[in-house]
Design an enzyme around this catalytic site. Structure first.
Site, PDB file in Angstrom:
ATOM      1  N   ARG A 296       0.864  -1.179   0.000  1.00 14.85           N
ATOM      2  CA  ARG A 296       0.000   0.000   0.000  1.00 14.85           C
ATOM      3  C   ARG A 296       0.903   1.232   0.000  1.00 14.85           C
ATOM      4  O   ARG A 296       1.942   1.254   0.672  1.00 14.85           O
ATOM      5  CB  ARG A 296      -0.878   0.012   1.252  1.00 14.85           C
ATOM      6  CG  ARG A 296      -1.819   1.211   1.272  1.00 14.85           C
ATOM      7  CD  ARG A 296      -2.667   1.257   2.531  1.00 14.85           C
ATOM      8  NE  ARG A 296      -3.467   2.467   2.547  1.00 14.85           N
ATOM      9  CZ  ARG A 296      -4.027   2.966   3.631  1.00 14.85           C
ATOM     10  NH1 ARG A 296      -3.890   2.353   4.791  1.00 14.85           N
ATOM     11  NH2 ARG A 296      -4.730   4.075   3.560  1.00 14.85           N
ATOM     12  N   HIS A 297       0.516   2.248  -0.748  1.00 15.93           N
ATOM     13  CA  HIS A 297       1.290   3.494  -0.837  1.00 15.93           C
ATOM     14  C   HIS A 297       1.557   4.101   0.539  1.00 15.93           C
ATOM     15  O   HIS A 297       0.902   3.757   1.526  1.00 15.93           O
ATOM     16  CB  HIS A 297       0.537   4.504  -1.707  1.00 15.93           C
ATOM     17  CG  HIS A 297      -0.796   4.892  -1.115  1.00 15.93           C
ATOM     18  ND1 HIS A 297      -0.921   5.801  -0.085  1.00 15.93           N
ATOM     19  CD2 HIS A 297      -2.044   4.447  -1.379  1.00 15.93           C
ATOM     20  CE1 HIS A 297      -2.187   5.916   0.244  1.00 15.93           C
ATOM     21  NE2 HIS A 297      -2.899   5.100  -0.522  1.00 15.93           N
TER      22      HIS A 297
ATOM     23  N   GLY B 108     -10.128   7.429  -2.275  1.00 15.50           N
ATOM     24  CA  GLY B 108     -10.647   6.841  -3.502  1.00 15.50           C
ATOM     25  C   GLY B 108      -9.739   7.177  -4.663  1.00 15.50           C
ATOM     26  O   GLY B 108      -8.521   7.056  -4.575  1.00 15.50           O
TER      27      GLY B 108
ATOM     28  N   GLU C 165      -7.149   2.774  -6.709  1.00 13.08           N
ATOM     29  CA  GLU C 165      -8.056   2.600  -5.574  1.00 13.08           C
ATOM     30  C   GLU C 165      -9.499   2.520  -6.053  1.00 13.08           C
ATOM     31  O   GLU C 165      -9.828   2.955  -7.169  1.00 13.08           O
ATOM     32  CB  GLU C 165      -7.885   3.774  -4.595  1.00 13.08           C
ATOM     33  CG  GLU C 165      -8.747   3.710  -3.342  1.00 13.08           C
ATOM     34  CD  GLU C 165      -8.521   2.463  -2.498  1.00 13.08           C
ATOM     35  OE1 GLU C 165      -8.896   1.350  -2.945  1.00 13.08           O
ATOM     36  OE2 GLU C 165      -7.980   2.596  -1.384  1.00 13.08           O
TER      37      GLU C 165
ATOM     38  N   TYR D  79     -14.934   6.034  -4.930  1.00 10.31           N
ATOM     39  CA  TYR D  79     -15.889   6.192  -3.827  1.00 10.31           C
ATOM     40  C   TYR D  79     -16.983   7.215  -4.128  1.00 10.31           C
ATOM     41  O   TYR D  79     -17.799   7.522  -3.263  1.00 10.31           O
ATOM     42  CB  TYR D  79     -15.179   6.570  -2.532  1.00 10.31           C
ATOM     43  CG  TYR D  79     -14.612   5.385  -1.806  1.00 10.31           C
ATOM     44  CD1 TYR D  79     -15.411   4.586  -1.000  1.00 10.31           C
ATOM     45  CD2 TYR D  79     -13.266   5.057  -1.916  1.00 10.31           C
ATOM     46  CE1 TYR D  79     -14.893   3.485  -0.334  1.00 10.31           C
ATOM     47  CE2 TYR D  79     -12.739   3.965  -1.244  1.00 10.31           C
ATOM     48  CZ  TYR D  79     -13.555   3.187  -0.457  1.00 10.31           C
ATOM     49  OH  TYR D  79     -13.024   2.098   0.202  1.00 10.31           O
TER      50      TYR D  79
END
Length: 195
Positions: free
Chosen positions: A7-8, A21, A84, A87
């Site tokens: 994960r970043h 998002g 991602e 959203y």
């Protein structure tokens, strides 16, 4: 074949508890330091990485750039499939703001967010494609917490459900058609530097 799923690093929106998002929020200084810490950890470990690939969002691309440079490996072209989850109307809001607008069950409403099944389908499509294109290579994949969580659900059902930490490392090994986890959601490189 090994895949190192990462994960970043931290962003200002992560720190504030805002859902990012597909909003393109850059790493903050702490996120950049986390990427350096991961690169230093990977230099000490027995696994050797051939390539790094990132999502096309800047927080992942910048994380990948820092790690790839530290390891001296090529950065492949960014891949939109590992972005991602979208959203919709929820992007940019904190938990309190979401609940104030739509109540505690906001995530069950139609607010423009990408469905789990859609996210899992693009995650599995990426996995199939990357293993077909680079069957004998070890590749670091820099992506996003929501994306990685749904990838793990698609691969392992409810076996792995803990929150994916910033700059955490998961290593999967391809054996036949199976992806066997060798390491899951490990942030040792960050925890060691917080002492």
């Amino acid at each position: 074949m090994l895949l190192g799923l990462v994960r970043h690093g931290l962003t200002d929106w992560n720190a504030a508890g805002r859902i990012q998002g597909q909003s393109d929020i850059p790493l903050n200084d702490e996120g950049k330091m986390q990427a350096v810490m991961l690169g230093e950890r990977l230099l000490q470990e027995p696994y050797r990485w051939d390539y790094c690939i990132t999502s096309s969002l800047s927080r992942a691309a910048e994380t990948g750039s820092i790690v790839a440079e530290k390891l001296g490996i090529p950065l492949l072209e960014a891949d939109g499939r590992i972005r991602e989850r979208a959203y919709g109307q929820v992007e940019g809001l904190t938990s309190a703001e979401r609940e104030e607008r739509w109540g505690k069950e906001w995530n069950t409403l139609e607010l423009g967010q990408e469905k789990d099944a859609q996210l899992q389908a693009r995650a599995l499509d990426f996995m199939e494609d990357i293993s077909a294109r680079y069957p004998d290579k070890n590749i670091l994949v820099i992506s996003h917490g929501g994306f990685l969580a749904q990838l793990y659900v698609a691969l392992y059902k409810d076996k792995y459900v803990e929150r994916i930490g910033n700059l955490s490392l998961t290593i999967l090994e391809k054996k036949g058609q199976e992806w066997n986890p060798l390491l899951y959601n490990c942030s040792r490189h960050i925890l060691q530097n917080q002492r």
